[in-house]
Design a protein around this motif. Sequence first.
Motif, mmCIF file in Angstrom:
data_model
loop_
_atom_site.group_PDB
_atom_site.id
_atom_site.type_symbol
_atom_site.label_atom_id
_atom_site.label_comp_id
_atom_site.label_asym_id
_atom_site.label_seq_id
_atom_site.Cartn_x
_atom_site.Cartn_y
_atom_site.Cartn_z
ATOM 1 N N PHE A 102 0.799 -1.131 -0.114
ATOM 2 C CA PHE A 102 -0.025 -0.059 0.001
ATOM 3 C C PHE A 102 0.887 1.110 0.025
ATOM 4 O O PHE A 102 0.651 2.139 -0.715
ATOM 5 N N LYS A 103 1.823 1.224 0.898
ATOM 6 C CA LYS A 103 2.916 2.491 0.859
ATOM 7 C C LYS A 103 3.587 2.596 -0.360
ATOM 8 O O LYS A 103 3.913 3.740 -0.877
ATOM 9 N N GLN A 104 3.796 1.691 -1.049
ATOM 10 C CA GLN A 104 4.568 1.897 -2.572
ATOM 11 C C GLN A 104 3.526 2.073 -3.479
ATOM 12 O O GLN A 104 4.103 2.686 -4.566
ATOM 13 N N GLN A 105 2.365 2.119 -3.370
ATOM 14 C CA GLN A 105 1.647 2.478 -4.662
ATOM 15 C C GLN A 105 1.535 3.906 -4.666
ATOM 16 O O GLN A 105 1.309 4.790 -3.858
ATOM 17 N N PRO A 106 1.604 4.435 -6.204
ATOM 18 C CA PRO A 106 1.645 5.769 -6.532
ATOM 19 C C PRO A 106 0.045 6.307 -6.548
ATOM 20 O O PRO A 106 -0.092 6.755 -7.595
ATOM 21 N N PHE A 107 -0.649 6.698 -5.661
ATOM 22 C CA PHE A 107 -2.094 7.273 -5.733
ATOM 23 C C PHE A 107 -1.998 8.423 -6.188
ATOM 24 O O PHE A 107 -0.979 9.186 -5.650
ATOM 25 N N ASP A 108 -2.846 8.858 -6.832
ATOM 26 C CA ASP A 108 -3.351 10.273 -7.126
ATOM 27 C C ASP A 108 -3.539 11.041 -5.777
ATOM 28 O O ASP A 108 -3.236 12.159 -5.610
ATOM 29 N N ILE A 109 -4.611 10.296 -4.978
ATOM 30 C CA ILE A 109 -4.873 10.909 -3.594
ATOM 31 C C ILE A 109 -4.737 10.053 -2.268
ATOM 32 O O ILE A 109 -5.415 8.615 -2.803
ATOM 33 N N LEU A 110 -4.401 10.229 -1.206
ATOM 34 C CA LEU A 110 -4.463 9.407 -0.169
ATOM 35 C C LEU A 110 -5.402 9.969 0.627
ATOM 36 O O LEU A 110 -5.114 11.202 1.244
ATOM 37 N N ILE A 111 -6.379 9.371 1.272
ATOM 38 C CA ILE A 111 -7.237 9.649 2.268
ATOM 39 C C ILE A 111 -6.985 9.188 3.427
ATOM 40 O O ILE A 111 -7.346 7.880 3.647
ATOM 41 N N SER A 112 -6.424 9.699 4.453
ATOM 42 C CA SER A 112 -6.212 9.331 5.849
ATOM 43 C C SER A 112 -7.289 9.374 6.591
ATOM 44 O O SER A 112 -7.443 10.455 7.346
ATOM 45 N N TYR A 113 -8.153 8.497 6.769
ATOM 46 C CA TYR A 113 -9.339 8.653 7.529
ATOM 47 C C TYR A 113 -9.194 8.216 9.041
ATOM 48 O O TYR A 113 -9.584 7.275 9.344
ATOM 49 N N TYR A 114 -8.312 9.011 9.901
ATOM 50 C CA TYR A 114 -8.306 8.942 11.288
ATOM 51 C C TYR A 114 -8.102 10.027 11.990
ATOM 52 O O TYR A 114 -7.452 10.979 11.256
ATOM 53 N N ASP A 115 -8.508 10.303 12.997
ATOM 54 C CA ASP A 115 -8.402 11.740 13.675
ATOM 55 C C ASP A 115 -7.466 11.641 14.920
ATOM 56 O O ASP A 115 -7.464 12.476 15.752
ATOM 57 N N GLN A 116 -7.015 10.539 15.503
ATOM 58 C CA GLN A 116 -6.284 10.345 16.596
ATOM 59 C C GLN A 116 -4.814 9.699 15.942
ATOM 60 O O GLN A 116 -4.689 8.977 15.141
ATOM 61 N N VAL A 134 -4.822 13.767 1.908
ATOM 62 C CA VAL A 134 -5.695 14.324 2.679
ATOM 63 C C VAL A 134 -5.894 13.918 4.062
ATOM 64 O O VAL A 134 -6.098 12.497 4.230
ATOM 65 N N GLY A 135 -6.206 14.533 4.938
ATOM 66 C CA GLY A 135 -6.498 13.882 6.353
ATOM 67 C C GLY A 135 -7.232 14.977 7.183
ATOM 68 O O GLY A 135 -7.570 15.997 6.922
ATOM 69 N N PHE A 136 -7.529 14.506 8.470
ATOM 70 C CA PHE A 136 -7.978 15.421 9.481
ATOM 71 C C PHE A 136 -7.023 16.410 10.183
ATOM 72 O O PHE A 136 -5.950 16.076 10.093
ATOM 73 N N SER A 137 -7.528 17.437 10.337
ATOM 74 C CA SER A 137 -6.711 18.689 11.015
ATOM 75 C C SER A 137 -6.173 18.318 12.454
ATOM 76 O O SER A 137 -5.374 18.924 12.938
ATOM 77 N N SER A 138 -6.975 17.236 13.035
ATOM 78 C CA SER A 138 -6.434 17.030 14.398
ATOM 79 C C SER A 138 -5.118 16.142 14.432
ATOM 80 O O SER A 138 -4.581 15.981 15.530
ATOM 81 N N VAL A 139 -4.673 15.642 13.258
ATOM 82 C CA VAL A 139 -3.705 15.035 12.963
ATOM 83 C C VAL A 139 -2.486 15.704 12.753
ATOM 84 O O VAL A 139 -2.605 17.137 12.219
ATOM 85 N N ASP A 140 -1.196 15.323 12.953
ATOM 86 C CA ASP A 140 0.023 16.274 12.680
ATOM 87 C C ASP A 140 -0.034 16.919 11.286
ATOM 88 O O ASP A 140 -0.317 16.280 10.290
ATOM 89 N N PHE A 146 -3.614 18.551 2.707
ATOM 90 C CA PHE A 146 -4.874 19.263 2.627
ATOM 91 C C PHE A 146 -5.641 18.586 4.107
ATOM 92 O O PHE A 146 -5.475 17.417 3.964
ATOM 93 N N MET A 147 -6.021 19.511 4.843
ATOM 94 C CA MET A 147 -6.866 18.963 6.290
ATOM 95 C C MET A 147 -7.992 19.610 6.330
ATOM 96 O O MET A 147 -8.225 20.666 5.940
ATOM 97 N N ILE A 148 -8.859 18.750 6.794
ATOM 98 C CA ILE A 148 -10.192 19.078 6.983
ATOM 99 C C ILE A 148 -10.522 18.991 8.411
ATOM 100 O O ILE A 148 -10.316 17.744 8.924
ATOM 101 N N ASP A 149 -11.450 20.061 8.776
ATOM 102 C CA ASP A 149 -11.775 20.114 10.307
ATOM 103 C C ASP A 149 -13.118 19.668 10.345
ATOM 104 O O ASP A 149 -13.810 20.369 10.411
#
Length: 172
Positions: A102-116, A134-140, A146-149
């Motif tokens: 999964f880490k080696q795949q060259p995705f156009d977008i990675l959605i990191s769906y975790y907030d902790q 893309v991920g949550f703003s509560s993560v590093d 791009f971060m979404i709150d």
Amino acid sequence: MFLKLFKNFSAKRVLKKSQINVDTEISKTPIQTVGLLVDESDFDSKDKIISYLTRQGIESHNIQILVYKNKYKKKETPDYPHFSKKDVTWLGSIENKEAKDFKQQPFDILISYYDQIKTPLVIVTHKSKANFKVGFSSVDKRLNHFMIDTDSSKPEVFMDELFRYLKILNKI
């Protein structure tokens, strides 16, 4: 138990020493492939996200998912490729084949769906070869472009916001 805590501390320390900053270069190509990294310990409606992505015109065979859970039961058979905290080494690398692929795949977008912040999830996000993260703003804040709150219990709100901004950025 003490060794598990020390192992997690060691992995965090190695990750902290590495330069976490995300590349600032973003490709201008539209989104074709999507990587979805989900923390199943807190969120179990990953099918809602996948159905939303397919409704937005992304083909289901172009969506790859990797699921993280703190601990799997012996008789539990996961539906998707998965990994857990036992797959993290002392040096902060992941020893699970599915997570490595999964880490080696060259995705156009990675959605990191975790907030902790959890070390295995941060490692996979950081080491991913995705063009746009893309991920949550509560993560590093250094992990994602791009971060979404929003709240992780409302995937519809997260996905609506994501696609609204992707249209503005001409990514879809």
